[in-house]
Design an enzyme around this catalytic site. Structure first.
Site, PDB file in Angstrom:
ATOM      1  N   ARG A 109      11.697  -4.749  -4.244  1.00 37.27           N
ATOM      2  CA  ARG A 109      10.611  -5.198  -3.604  1.00 37.27           C
ATOM      3  C   ARG A 109      10.171  -6.409  -3.867  1.00 37.27           C
ATOM      4  NH1 ARG A 109       7.014  -5.222  -7.259  1.00 37.27           N
ATOM      5  NH2 ARG A 109       6.089  -2.756  -8.761  1.00 37.27           N
ATOM      6  N   GLU A 158      -1.624  -1.826  -3.171  1.00 33.28           N
ATOM      7  CA  GLU A 158      -1.701  -2.414  -4.413  1.00 33.28           C
ATOM      8  C   GLU A 158      -2.130  -3.931  -4.311  1.00 33.28           C
ATOM      9  OE1 GLU A 158       0.549  -0.902  -8.381  1.00 33.28           O
ATOM     10  OE2 GLU A 158      -0.094  -2.954  -8.380  1.00 33.28           O
ATOM     11  N   ARG A 171       3.539  -5.658   0.392  1.00 33.57           N
ATOM     12  CA  ARG A 171       4.746  -5.767  -0.675  1.00 33.57           C
ATOM     13  C   ARG A 171       6.050  -5.544   0.246  1.00 33.57           C
ATOM     14  NH1 ARG A 171       3.641  -1.880  -5.459  1.00 33.57           N
ATOM     15  NH2 ARG A 171       2.328  -3.358  -6.299  1.00 33.57           N
ATOM     16  N   CYS A 200      -2.448  -6.324 -10.086  1.00 30.48           N
ATOM     17  CA  CYS A 200      -1.910  -6.119 -11.943  1.00 30.48           C
ATOM     18  C   CYS A 200      -0.728  -7.054 -12.394  1.00 30.48           C
ATOM     19  CB  CYS A 200      -0.942  -4.774 -11.357  1.00 30.48           C
ATOM     20  SG  CYS A 200      -0.452  -3.989 -13.354  1.00 30.48           S
ATOM     21  N   THR A 202       1.526  -6.769 -14.466  1.00 28.39           N
ATOM     22  CA  THR A 202       2.493  -6.352 -14.679  1.00 28.39           C
ATOM     23  C   THR A 202       3.753  -6.613 -13.429  1.00 28.39           C
ATOM     24  OG1 THR A 202       2.354  -4.100 -13.669  1.00 28.39           O
ATOM     25  CG2 THR A 202       3.180  -3.550 -16.086  1.00 28.39           C
ATOM     26  N   ARG A 222      10.068  -6.219  -8.156  1.00 29.18           N
ATOM     27  CA  ARG A 222      11.066  -5.040  -8.641  1.00 29.18           C
ATOM     28  C   ARG A 222      12.213  -4.139  -8.446  1.00 29.18           C
ATOM     29  NH1 ARG A 222      11.004   0.955  -9.704  1.00 29.18           N
ATOM     30  NH2 ARG A 222       9.854   1.574  -7.697  1.00 29.18           N
ATOM     31  N   ARG A 224      11.885   6.030 -13.297  1.00 26.12           N
ATOM     32  CA  ARG A 224      11.252   6.675 -13.066  1.00 26.12           C
ATOM     33  C   ARG A 224      11.540   7.627 -12.976  1.00 26.12           C
ATOM     34  NH1 ARG A 224       6.833   1.571 -10.285  1.00 26.12           N
ATOM     35  NH2 ARG A 224       6.496   0.486 -11.659  1.00 26.12           N
ATOM     36  N   GLU A 275       6.609   5.644  -9.286  1.00 28.69           N
ATOM     37  CA  GLU A 275       5.293   5.058  -9.894  1.00 28.69           C
ATOM     38  C   GLU A 275       4.544   7.091 -10.975  1.00 28.69           C
ATOM     39  OE1 GLU A 275       2.892   2.147 -10.470  1.00 28.69           O
ATOM     40  OE2 GLU A 275       3.842   2.144 -12.725  1.00 28.69           O
TER      41      GLU A 275
HETATM   42  P1  ADP Z   1       7.036   0.123  -6.482  1.00 26.55           P
HETATM   43  O1  ADP Z   1       8.270   0.027  -6.300  1.00 26.55           O
HETATM   44  O2  ADP Z   1       6.422  -0.477  -5.289  1.00 26.55           O
HETATM   45  O3  ADP Z   1       6.242  -0.093  -6.983  1.00 26.55           O
HETATM   46  P2  ADP Z   1       6.904   3.342  -6.725  1.00 26.55           P
HETATM   47  O4  ADP Z   1       7.824   3.047  -7.479  1.00 26.55           O
HETATM   48  O5  ADP Z   1       5.551   4.377  -6.074  1.00 26.55           O
HETATM   49  O6  ADP Z   1       6.579   1.489  -6.347  1.00 26.55           O
HETATM   50  O7  ADP Z   1       7.864   3.143  -5.312  1.00 26.55           O
HETATM   51  C1  ADP Z   1       7.584   3.499  -3.984  1.00 26.55           C
HETATM   52  C2  ADP Z   1       8.420   4.345  -3.610  1.00 26.55           C
HETATM   53  O8  ADP Z   1      10.440   3.512  -3.360  1.00 26.55           O
HETATM   54  C3  ADP Z   1       8.569   5.687  -3.824  1.00 26.55           C
HETATM   55  O9  ADP Z   1       8.840   6.808  -2.766  1.00 26.55           O
HETATM   56  C4  ADP Z   1      10.110   5.829  -4.063  1.00 26.55           C
HETATM   57  O10 ADP Z   1      10.826   6.921  -4.101  1.00 26.55           O
HETATM   58  C5  ADP Z   1      11.132   4.554  -3.581  1.00 26.55           C
HETATM   59  N1  ADP Z   1      11.990   4.074  -4.417  1.00 26.55           N
HETATM   60  C6  ADP Z   1      12.195   2.955  -5.350  1.00 26.55           C
HETATM   61  N2  ADP Z   1      13.600   2.284  -5.224  1.00 26.55           N
HETATM   62  C7  ADP Z   1      13.978   3.237  -4.581  1.00 26.55           C
HETATM   63  C8  ADP Z   1      15.620   2.766  -4.234  1.00 26.55           C
HETATM   64  N3  ADP Z   1      16.020   2.453  -5.379  1.00 26.55           N
HETATM   65  N4  ADP Z   1      15.703   4.079  -3.163  1.00 26.55           N
HETATM   66  C9  ADP Z   1      14.844   4.979  -2.630  1.00 26.55           C
HETATM   67  N5  ADP Z   1      14.312   4.691  -2.847  1.00 26.55           N
HETATM   68  C10 ADP Z   1      13.144   3.770  -3.627  1.00 26.55           C
HETATM   69  N1  ARG Z   2      -3.138   1.133 -13.790  1.00 29.73           N
HETATM   70  C1  ARG Z   2      -1.490   1.593 -14.247  1.00 29.73           C
HETATM   71  C2  ARG Z   2      -1.469   2.313 -15.603  1.00 29.73           C
HETATM   72  O1  ARG Z   2      -2.620   1.215 -16.610  1.00 29.73           O
HETATM   73  C3  ARG Z   2      -0.165   1.192 -13.626  1.00 29.73           C
HETATM   74  C4  ARG Z   2       0.446  -0.272 -14.068  1.00 29.73           C
HETATM   75  C5  ARG Z   2       1.665  -0.946 -14.148  1.00 29.73           C
HETATM   76  N2  ARG Z   2       1.594   0.026 -12.268  1.00 29.73           N
HETATM   77  C6  ARG Z   2       1.175  -0.324 -10.815  1.00 29.73           C
HETATM   78  N3  ARG Z   2       1.370   0.225 -10.251  1.00 29.73           N
HETATM   79  N4  ARG Z   2       0.503  -1.513 -11.112  1.00 29.73           N
HETATM   80  O2  ARG Z   2      -1.050   2.758 -16.043  1.00 29.73           O
END
Ligand code: ADP
Ligand code: ARG
Length: 340
Positions: A110, A209, A213, A255, A257, A264, A293, A298
């Site tokens: 993403r 966020e 995305r 954010c 990050t 990501r 993760r 997250e």
């Molecule tokens: P982001 O990736 O947008 O930073 P999250 O870590 O919250 O946010 O992930 C968002 C969703 O994407 C969650 O439901 C997570 O399980 C799913 N996800 C992340 N990576 C994968 C993957 N490789 N395969 C399937 N689902 C994924």
């Molecule tokens: N604000 C949260 C922290 O400081 C998350 C930071 C990184 N993740 C994010 N989705 N922006 O722990």
């Protein structure tokens, strides 16, 4: 506003870098869209277990509050200057690290994007958020072929559909307390939603966020195919949407990050043996600068030894380099798992 009382066990980059001097220098500053230090640090203060602790309300705030934000950006990305971009899949020299499908369940890449000329999510007004939703959902209508899909607003979506989309890893969760404190959940669920194609390999989250995305995902470990689809989609959307971007920080996100590539790239991977030897597991993820993760994203826990492994760094590295590094790291994890 007085200098905050950080507890002695506070580990966030906010408490590390907000010195009394920087606080005094920034406490009365305001961006043109009205963003203040108070709002920048609110999430970190209300959630002492934050790892970062700040959310940024507009592009200008990255400059105004640079004395605090630059050290945070530097420490997270090990870089502060001059973003480089390369989303050309022809430059990505990788093969599927798990051709027999023994370990990798799925791959997802993403990128975050926000619209030029609008405040970011923590500082956006209700009407502006609706305009963003309208502009983005309109732009998505122009996609065709594999990328063609439909927009599903969260407002009016039945709970069962919403929960199924979340459980199947397609949709964002609701009620994140870090986002809540940052003001990112205001007027929820209005203005938020998800676009996806029929087989859910291409998806766009609107007004979570970040305003967009853009997501490409599929079962298995064909990382290159997932990247190619994402790259094509981003290129198409750039024809009708102008994204907030600065040469120094790359794509502007709420954010720090996520700055730079805002990318990501992750796999869901089953590693039962390494999962019982976290020291070895972490020595590999550290070497390749990968983040572990849980399976629901997250701040979630891993289940049945399935982990979400992704690139940690997003600024100072191109998209192609980030995906390559993640793939090499995943390859190393698979080799270690096999050897145990
Ligand atoms: P982001 O990736 O947008 O930073 P999250 O870590 O919250 O946010 O992930 C968002 C969703 O994407 C969650 O439901 C997570 O399980 C799913 N996800 C992340 N990576 C994968 C993957 N490789 N395969 C399937 N689902 C994924
Ligand atoms: N604000 C949260 C922290 O400081 C998350 C930071 C990184 N993740 C994010 N989705 N922006 O722990």
């Amino acid at each position: 506003m007085n200098y905050p009382n950080f507890s002695s066990d506070c580990k966030s980059l906010l408490c590390k870098h907000l010195t009394k001097e920087i606080f005094e220098e920034l406490k009365d500053k305001k961006s043109r869209y009205g963003y203040t230090l108070n709002r920048l640090i609110k999430s970190g203060l209300e959630n002492p277990d934050s790892s970062i602790g700040v959310y940024v309300g507009d592009e200008e705030s990255y400059e105004i509050f640079a004395p605090l934000l630059n050290p945070i950006i530097q420490e997270y990305h090990n870089f502060t200057n001059n973003h480089k971009s390369d989303m050309d899949p022809n430059h990505l020299d990788i093969t599927n690290p798990d051709p027999n499908g023994e370990f990798i369940l799925s791959t997802r890449i993403r990128v975050g994007r926000n619209l030029h000329c609008f405040p970011l999510g923590p500082n956006i007004a209700q009407r502006e958020r609706l305009i963003v939703e309208c502009m983005v959902s309109d732009a998505l209508k122009s996609l065709d072929g594999e990328l063609k899909g439909r927009y599903y607003p969260l407002l009016g979506m039945d709970k069962e559909t919403q929960n199924r989309l979340i459980k199947d890893h397609f949709l964002f969760k609701e009620g994140d307390r870090f986002l809540e404190s940052a003001g990112l959940n205001k007027e929820w669920p209005e203005g938020r939603g998800i676009f996806h194609n029929s087989n859910k390999t291409f998806l766009v989250w609107i007004n979570e966020e970040d305003q967009l995305r853009i997501i490409s995902m599929q079962k298995g470990g064909d990382i290159k195919e997932v990247f190619s689809r994402l790259s094509k989609a981003v290129k198409e959307l750039e024809k009708s949407l102008k994204f907030a971007f600065s040469q120094r920080l790359g794509y502007i996100t709420s954010c720090p990050t996520n700055l730079g590539t805002a990318m990501r790239a992750s796999v869901h991977i089953k590693l039962p043996k390494l999962g019982k030897d976290m020291q070895k597991f972490q020595s590999i993820t550290q070497k390749y600068d990968l983040q572990i993760r849980g399976v629901d994203g997250e701040h979630s826990q891993s289940k049945d030894y399935i982990y979400d492994i992704s690139n940690r760094r997003r600024l100072g590295i191109t998209e192609v380099e980030a995906v390559k590094q993640m793939t090499d790291g995943v390859q190393a994890l698979i080799e270690a798992e096999k050897s145990l």
